[in-house]
Design an enzyme around this catalytic site. Structure first.
Site, mmCIF file in Angstrom:
data_model
loop_
_atom_site.group_PDB
_atom_site.id
_atom_site.type_symbol
_atom_site.label_atom_id
_atom_site.label_comp_id
_atom_site.label_asym_id
_atom_site.label_seq_id
_atom_site.Cartn_x
_atom_site.Cartn_y
_atom_site.Cartn_z
ATOM 1 N N CYS A 108 -11.367 -6.200 2.828
ATOM 2 C CA CYS A 108 -10.945 -4.930 2.238
ATOM 3 C C CYS A 108 -11.608 -3.745 2.951
ATOM 4 O O CYS A 108 -11.350 -3.503 4.111
ATOM 5 C CB CYS A 108 -11.225 -4.950 0.739
ATOM 6 S SG CYS A 108 -10.213 -3.802 -0.214
ATOM 7 N N HIS A 109 -12.491 -3.001 2.276
ATOM 8 C CA HIS A 109 -13.176 -1.864 2.871
ATOM 9 C C HIS A 109 -14.448 -2.267 3.624
ATOM 10 O O HIS A 109 -15.055 -1.429 4.302
ATOM 11 C CB HIS A 109 -13.535 -0.835 1.795
ATOM 12 C CG HIS A 109 -12.363 -0.053 1.295
ATOM 13 N ND1 HIS A 109 -11.482 -0.558 0.371
ATOM 14 C CD2 HIS A 109 -11.925 1.188 1.606
ATOM 15 C CE1 HIS A 109 -10.556 0.346 0.112
ATOM 16 N NE2 HIS A 109 -10.798 1.423 0.856
#
Length: 182
Positions: A108-109
């Protein structure tokens, strides 16, 4: 043979499922999971924007060494990697881990921390779509795929990709990161 996996997180802002699902996959496969953070105590997980569970920190990143672990998992959430990338000790740990050749998995991030560690030049990775410009500016090739393995880097886009991500993490413990994409 049991392997030891570091899960590096900030004190809060961790996307809960991106920590708990890989943790479960690692421990279900008979390996040891260790929660590493920038501070002692507990960390606060989130279910998107809502507070989730807390989890006790096992060791601070300042007292951890790359040689203590067989793999590194970097969970996402927006605030978690954003905080980690401003911590010089955490960034150095990530940089050294990537350089060691041991598997490093980011979802994800979390690839923001790989950008900050300056380890993406010439590497093919994926992430949450909003990171693609940062990854490209760091010299990486961003692609929109559920799972990307490039050498010892394992990356996925979001919680929907957790089945592939968790499978690749466990596979990398058994056969090395490159085997995770086979």
């Amino acid at each position: 043979m049991s392997k030891k996996v570091a899960f590096l997180v900030a004190p809060e802002g961790i996307e809960q499922v991106e920590l708990t699902e890989p943790w479960k996959a690692v421990t279900d496969a008979g390996h040891d999971a260790v929660l590493v953070s920038t501070e002692t105590g507990t960390v606060q997980m989130f279910n998107h924007l809502d507070k989730g569970d807390t989890k006790d920190v096992d060791v601070t990143v300042g007292s951890a060494t790359v040689e203590d672990y067989d793999a590194l998992v970097l969970p996402g959430g927006v605030a978690n990697p954003d905080a980690l990338r401003t911590d010089d000790v955490a960034v150095s740990f990530i940089r050294d881990f990537v350089a060691s050749g041991r598997p490093v998995a980011a979802i994800c991030h979390a690839p923001w921390t790989l950008v900050e560690a300056d380890v993406l030049k010439g590497r093919r990775v994926t992430s949450w779509p909003s990171l693609q410009t940062d990854i490209r500016n760091a010299g990486g090739e961003w692609v929109d795929e559920a799972l990307v393995t490039d050498g010892n880097l394992i990356t996925s886009r979001n919680p929907d990709d957790l089945p592939q991500f968790c499978g690749a993490v466990v596979e990398s413990l058994e056969h090395g990161a490159a085997a995770a994409s086979a």
